[in-house]
Structures are given as C-alpha cells and as structure tokens.
Write an enzyme that holds these catalytic residues in place. Sequence first.
Site, PDB file in Angstrom:
ATOM      1  N   SER A   1       0.856  -1.193   0.000  1.00  0.00           N
ATOM      2  CA  SER A   1       0.000   0.000   0.000  1.00  0.00           C
ATOM      3  C   SER A   1       0.890   1.239   0.000  1.00  0.00           C
ATOM      4  O   SER A   1       2.082   1.167   0.327  1.00  0.00           O
ATOM      5  CB  SER A   1      -0.870  -0.009   1.257  1.00  0.00           C
TER       6      SER A   1
ATOM      7  N   TYR B   1      -3.653  -0.797   9.979  1.00  0.00           N
ATOM      8  CA  TYR B   1      -3.440  -0.952   8.528  1.00  0.00           C
ATOM      9  C   TYR B   1      -2.045  -0.450   8.152  1.00  0.00           C
ATOM     10  O   TYR B   1      -1.290  -1.130   7.442  1.00  0.00           O
ATOM     11  CB  TYR B   1      -4.528  -0.181   7.772  1.00  0.00           C
TER      12      TYR B   1
HETATM   13  P1  NAD Z   1     -11.681  -5.260  -1.136  1.00  0.00           P
HETATM   14  O1  NAD Z   1     -12.201  -4.986   0.219  1.00  0.00           O
HETATM   15  O2  NAD Z   1     -12.582  -5.111  -2.321  1.00  0.00           O
HETATM   16  O3  NAD Z   1     -10.999  -6.681  -1.211  1.00  0.00           O
HETATM   17  C1  NAD Z   1     -10.389  -7.299  -0.105  1.00  0.00           C
HETATM   18  C2  NAD Z   1     -10.351  -8.784  -0.363  1.00  0.00           C
HETATM   19  O4  NAD Z   1      -9.794  -9.451   0.768  1.00  0.00           O
HETATM   20  C3  NAD Z   1     -11.739  -9.353  -0.586  1.00  0.00           C
HETATM   21  O5  NAD Z   1     -11.671 -10.328  -1.601  1.00  0.00           O
HETATM   22  C4  NAD Z   1     -12.038  -9.994   0.746  1.00  0.00           C
HETATM   23  O6  NAD Z   1     -12.963 -11.039   0.658  1.00  0.00           O
HETATM   24  C5  NAD Z   1     -10.658 -10.502   1.130  1.00  0.00           C
HETATM   25  N1  NAD Z   1     -10.563 -10.802   2.545  1.00  0.00           N
HETATM   26  C6  NAD Z   1     -10.604  -9.947   3.573  1.00  0.00           C
HETATM   27  N2  NAD Z   1     -10.563 -10.631   4.740  1.00  0.00           N
HETATM   28  C7  NAD Z   1     -10.472 -11.935   4.430  1.00  0.00           C
HETATM   29  C8  NAD Z   1     -10.418 -13.140   5.200  1.00  0.00           C
HETATM   30  N3  NAD Z   1     -10.454 -13.135   6.538  1.00  0.00           N
HETATM   31  N4  NAD Z   1     -10.347 -14.319   4.539  1.00  0.00           N
HETATM   32  C9  NAD Z   1     -10.335 -14.343   3.186  1.00  0.00           C
HETATM   33  N5  NAD Z   1     -10.390 -13.256   2.415  1.00  0.00           N
HETATM   34  C10 NAD Z   1     -10.466 -12.060   3.030  1.00  0.00           C
HETATM   35  O7  NAD Z   1     -10.454  -4.259  -1.312  1.00  0.00           O
HETATM   36  P2  NAD Z   1      -9.292  -4.158  -2.391  1.00  0.00           P
HETATM   37  O8  NAD Z   1      -9.041  -2.712  -2.558  1.00  0.00           O
HETATM   38  O9  NAD Z   1      -9.551  -4.996  -3.584  1.00  0.00           O
HETATM   39  O10 NAD Z   1      -8.083  -4.751  -1.539  1.00  0.00           O
HETATM   40  C11 NAD Z   1      -7.198  -5.734  -1.997  1.00  0.00           C
HETATM   41  C12 NAD Z   1      -5.833  -5.484  -1.387  1.00  0.00           C
HETATM   42  O11 NAD Z   1      -5.308  -4.266  -1.892  1.00  0.00           O
HETATM   43  C13 NAD Z   1      -5.845  -5.348   0.130  1.00  0.00           C
HETATM   44  O12 NAD Z   1      -4.712  -5.974   0.687  1.00  0.00           O
HETATM   45  C14 NAD Z   1      -5.757  -3.842   0.319  1.00  0.00           C
HETATM   46  O13 NAD Z   1      -5.195  -3.495   1.548  1.00  0.00           O
HETATM   47  C15 NAD Z   1      -4.858  -3.471  -0.830  1.00  0.00           C
HETATM   48  N6  NAD Z   1      -4.899  -2.071  -1.231  1.00  0.00           N
HETATM   49  C16 NAD Z   1      -5.999  -1.503  -1.772  1.00  0.00           C
HETATM   50  C17 NAD Z   1      -5.962  -0.180  -2.145  1.00  0.00           C
HETATM   51  C18 NAD Z   1      -7.126   0.519  -2.789  1.00  0.00           C
HETATM   52  O14 NAD Z   1      -7.038   1.698  -3.071  1.00  0.00           O
HETATM   53  N7  NAD Z   1      -8.231  -0.125  -3.048  1.00  0.00           N
HETATM   54  C19 NAD Z   1      -4.811   0.570  -1.965  1.00  0.00           C
HETATM   55  C20 NAD Z   1      -3.696  -0.035  -1.401  1.00  0.00           C
HETATM   56  C21 NAD Z   1      -3.743  -1.366  -1.055  1.00  0.00           C
END
Ligand code: NAD
Length: 252
Positions: free
Chosen positions: A144, A157
Amino acid sequence: MPISFDLTGKTAIVTGANTGLGQAISVALAQAGADVALVGRSSMAETEAAVSAAGGRSLSIQADLSSLEPVDRIISETVAWTGRADILVNNAGIIRRADAIDFTEADWDAVMDVNLKTVFFLSQAFARRLITEGKSGKIVNIASLLSFQGGIRIPSYTASKSGLAGLTRLLACEWAAKGINVNAIAPGYFSTNNTEALRDDPDRNAAILSRIPAGHWGQPEELGGAAVFLASPASDYVHGVVLPVDGGWLAR
Ligand code: NAD
C-alpha cells in the site's frame, strides 16, 4: 532468450480473489496464460466468470484467512488441481478506521492477522514446497502507499502494510538464491470496497483526487500489468521491491 510475460502452464494462487484488486489480478494472470486458484471466504462466481471469459481456468478455494487453519490446505488443493503452484499473490486485506487515541485491540489484531500474519505463513507454506522440490516461483504481496506513508485513522493498517514491505525484503533476501522472487505492489488510491468510505466523503475524495497526477482514482484493471510483470520471467532478476502503481501519487 526473448523477454517473456507469458504465464502459460503456470498455476497462480490469488487470495481475496472474489472482488476488487484480487479479481482484476486474477483476470490479468489468466489473460497471460496462468491457471488461477481463487482463494477467499465468499462466492467467487463473478471472478470465475471473468477468468473464463478471458479464456482461462480457475479453481475456487473457500478459506477464511483470519486464521492459519486454511494455509496448508490452500497449497494442497491447488497442487491437487494442476500438480503445481508457481505464483502466490497475497492480496486479501482488511482495513479498520478509527482515531489512534480510540483504537481497539480487536481492530489491531483483526487487521494484523489477515494483512501480515497469514501472509507470512502462507508464503512459508508456498516456499517450503518449492524449495523441497527444487523449483522456482514468484510471490507478489499487495502492499500500500501506507507502506511508505503514515496516513491517518488506520493505525493497524499502516503497521501491517509497512510490516509487509519489510517482510517482502526479508523473504527476498532469504529466498532469492533459491529461485523464488518476492516482491510487492503498492497500489495507490483504487476504486474498490476498501476505499468506499474515502470516496463517499466529499472532502477526502476531492483532496485525494487533487493530489493524484494522473487525475483519477485507479481502476482495478490498471494493476494487472504490474502483477503479470512480477509473476513472469520478465522479472526474474527483480527481488524485494515495493512497486508503486499509484498514478504518480508518491512522485508528488
Ligand atoms: P476489497 O475490500 O474489495 O478486497 C479485499 C479482499 O480481501 C476481498 O476479496 C475480501 O474477501 C478478502 N478478505 C478480507 N478478509 C479476508 C479473510 N479473513 N479471509 C479471506 N479473504 C479475506 O479491497 P481491495 O481494494 O480490492 O483490496 C485488496 C488489497 O489491496 C488489500 O490488501 C488492500 O489493503 C490493498 N490495497 C488496496 C488499495 C485501494 O485503493 N483499493 C490501496 C492499497 C492497497
């Protein structure tokens, strides 16, 4: 050898593949030729359909990554499917928002467990098999901007994603010589469930948008190229990097 981004014949495991960035990464890997094991705790139907539409094959593995229970099963079910596991994308992650002064132990532990502890032990299980069999592989962690910056109201986080950057470097140092590339992608502000609260707040939304040189929130598909690169032979000499894909945010 010509430079290759081809993943034909490879099997990838993507955690949190049912939605958001994990879904887009799964589709991108499938487009590059990989079979993809979709790991998560809810229905993968949408991602299964998208992978299939991209001409790929997928296997869905139900797993709650808040504990270590599914770790060995994820590897064994994948190997039972195609006989191999070459690429691991640690994408699943959660976020809890509250002022640091009020932050609870429950919100600390929940985030650290999914974003860091399970990532380490799943990577360990994945690497143990490769090392035992003398095979090479690729680990791509989804870090991130909070691997580089402090942020506000997300203490666990930021700790987890900063820790993940360090873990990426440590694992790269230990496993590079064994043929396993460990790298990370640091997505900027992407339009997913994870950032819904920010987009719903008009002030935060405007402040974030005004700082992104590219001028728009990232769309999940815009992460696919970096994931394919770090999963492919094209990145064979790349170890321990945290690659920002952020529309220029960190350059600002
Ligand atoms: P999201 O909330 O849409 O997806 C998160 C995913 O993690 C989902 O598929 C959810 O089911 C899964 N998950 C969470 N807890 C879980 C558990 N206990 N068991 C199994 N699966 C679990 O969000 P996203 O933005 O797609 O996030 C994906 C990754 O990207 C994450 O690690 C997030 O921190 C990172 N991220 C996202 C952003 C952004 O801007 N969206 C920025 C930086 C990092």
